[in-house]
Design a protein around this motif. Structure first.
Motif, short mmCIF file in Angstrom:
data_model
loop_
_atom_site.label_atom_id
_atom_site.label_comp_id
_atom_site.label_asym_id
_atom_site.label_seq_id
_atom_site.Cartn_x
_atom_site.Cartn_y
_atom_site.Cartn_z
N SER A 156 33.22 43.06 28.17
CA SER A 156 33.05 41.96 28.92
C SER A 156 34.14 40.70 27.88
CB SER A 156 32.44 41.25 29.21
OG SER A 156 31.36 41.60 29.55
N TRP A 157 34.64 40.90 26.86
CA TRP A 157 34.85 39.88 25.58
C TRP A 157 36.56 40.28 25.57
CZ3 TRP A 157 38.05 41.23 21.65
CH2 TRP A 157 38.69 39.69 20.91
N ALA A 158 36.93 42.58 25.70
CA ALA A 158 37.93 43.08 25.11
C ALA A 158 38.34 42.43 27.08
CB ALA A 158 37.65 43.99 25.14
N ALA A 159 37.69 43.00 28.08
CA ALA A 159 38.52 42.72 29.49
C ALA A 159 38.91 41.11 29.26
CB ALA A 159 37.82 42.45 30.88
N TYR A 160 37.83 39.82 29.51
CA TYR A 160 38.38 39.05 29.54
C TYR A 160 39.90 38.83 29.06
CZ TYR A 160 38.32 33.47 29.57
OH TYR A 160 38.44 32.50 30.05
N SER A 161 39.87 39.12 27.60
CA SER A 161 40.58 38.44 26.71
C SER A 161 41.68 39.01 27.36
CB SER A 161 40.53 38.97 25.55
OG SER A 161 39.68 38.10 24.71
N VAL A 162 42.23 41.15 27.53
CA VAL A 162 43.37 40.80 27.94
C VAL A 162 44.41 40.68 29.36
CG1 VAL A 162 44.28 42.74 28.99
CG2 VAL A 162 42.57 43.25 26.39
N ALA A 163 43.14 40.27 30.50
CA ALA A 163 43.34 39.64 31.61
C ALA A 163 43.85 38.39 31.69
CB ALA A 163 41.80 39.76 32.25
N LEU A 164 43.21 37.79 30.26
CA LEU A 164 43.96 36.59 30.01
C LEU A 164 45.28 36.11 29.70
CD1 LEU A 164 41.58 34.50 28.21
CD2 LEU A 164 42.40 33.70 30.31
N GLY A 165 45.96 37.28 29.13
CA GLY A 165 47.60 37.38 28.72
C GLY A 165 48.07 38.49 29.77
N TYR A 166 46.86 38.79 30.06
CA TYR A 166 47.98 39.84 31.36
C TYR A 166 48.84 38.75 32.25
CZ TYR A 166 49.09 43.03 34.89
OH TYR A 166 49.91 43.83 35.73
N TYR A 167 47.69 38.06 33.51
CA TYR A 167 47.83 37.17 34.11
C TYR A 167 48.32 35.65 33.99
CZ TYR A 167 44.68 40.68 36.83
OH TYR A 167 44.28 41.39 37.56
N GLY A 168 48.14 35.93 32.52
CA GLY A 168 49.30 34.42 31.31
C GLY A 168 50.77 35.01 32.54
N ALA A 169 51.10 36.01 31.83
CA ALA A 169 52.27 36.40 31.72
C ALA A 169 53.05 36.69 33.00
CB ALA A 169 52.22 37.91 30.83
N GLN A 170 51.92 37.49 33.73
CA GLN A 170 52.59 36.92 34.63
C GLN A 170 52.26 36.43 36.11
OE1 GLN A 170 53.15 40.46 37.62
NE2 GLN A 170 53.13 40.75 35.04
N TRP A 171 51.86 34.71 35.37
CA TRP A 171 51.83 33.84 36.51
C TRP A 171 53.06 32.30 35.63
CZ3 TRP A 171 46.16 32.98 36.64
CH2 TRP A 171 45.64 34.33 37.79
N LEU A 172 52.82 32.57 34.16
CA LEU A 172 53.58 31.92 34.29
C LEU A 172 55.39 32.27 33.10
CD1 LEU A 172 50.78 29.59 32.63
CD2 LEU A 172 52.65 29.25 34.24
N GLY A 173 54.95 33.66 33.05
CA GLY A 173 56.29 34.48 32.67
C GLY A 173 55.88 34.79 31.19
#
Length: 203
Positions: A156-173
């Motif tokens: 859960s922690w790994a998926a949440y952390s990676v998702a934050l980085g991934y979708y952060g890049a998708q939304w904010l570059g």
């Protein structure tokens, strides 16, 4: 500069670096393993998008999640086994800390009832993973009661952390702003988890 970071993060060695950092932070909670996982996720997303290979990002992201989750469980297991064999010295150290004693009691109650939500919640709280892993071992809780929840917590922690980085890049570059916002979200989740753990009654 971000392109350089993205190129480095795209190398196969990043999985080993993430794994070692996550494994060790159960003993050294000051290690910024969460920040590293987020940064790797952000850089991987940015690198894939820049190359026009969005479809090829998925295996890299999954590998990053699995590396972090596996290392999290292994670190928990090592801490658990060390605490199990810690003997009277560790028991006295826990007894001198009201926080550790309370955590040990709550963890024991949760595992005895067949529920391990506290283990998952603690994975997000600052130093919570360390407290739970050591307390579970010191209290001689059965591995079959603790490790499945540790695995769920790590995933859960790994998926949440990676998702934050991934979708952060998708939304904010793929920028430092995206990483900063993602890290703030991770710390926010940690603060919320710590608050909920403090409010949870010992019984």
């Amino acid at each position: 500069m971000w392109e350089s970071v993205g190129s480095l993060a795209a190398g196969p060695w990043i999985y080993a670096v993430v794994a070692v950092s996550v494994l060790l932070d159960v003993f050294l909670p000051v290690l910024p393993s969460g920040v590293l996982v987020i940064t790797a996720g952000t850089a991987a997303a940015g690198t894939g998008a820049a190359a026009g290979q969005v479809a090829h990002e998925v295996p890299d992201i999954l590998a990053l999640i699995l590396s972090a989750a596996t290392a999290s469980v292994l670190g928990d297991l090592v801490a658990y086994r060390l605490a199990w064999r810690g003997g009277e010295r560790l028991d006295r150290a826990i007894a001198r800390s009201r926080r550790l004693t309370s955590a040990q009691e709550r963890l024991g109650d949760a595992l005895a009832r067949g529920g391990g939500a506290l283990v998952v919640l603690a994975r997000f709280a600052p130093a919570g993973r360390s407290v739970v892993s050591f307390c579970a071992g010191a209290a001689h809780r059965r591995a079959r009661d603790f490790l499945p929840w540790s695995a769920l917590a790590g995933l859960s922690w790994a998926a949440y952390s990676v998702a934050l980085g991934y979708y952060g890049a998708q939304w904010l570059g793929a920028t430092w702003l995206a990483t900063g916002v993602s890290v703030a979200a991770l710390f926010g989740a940690g603060a919320a988890a710590g608050f909920l753990m403090r409010r949870k009654p010992a019984s």
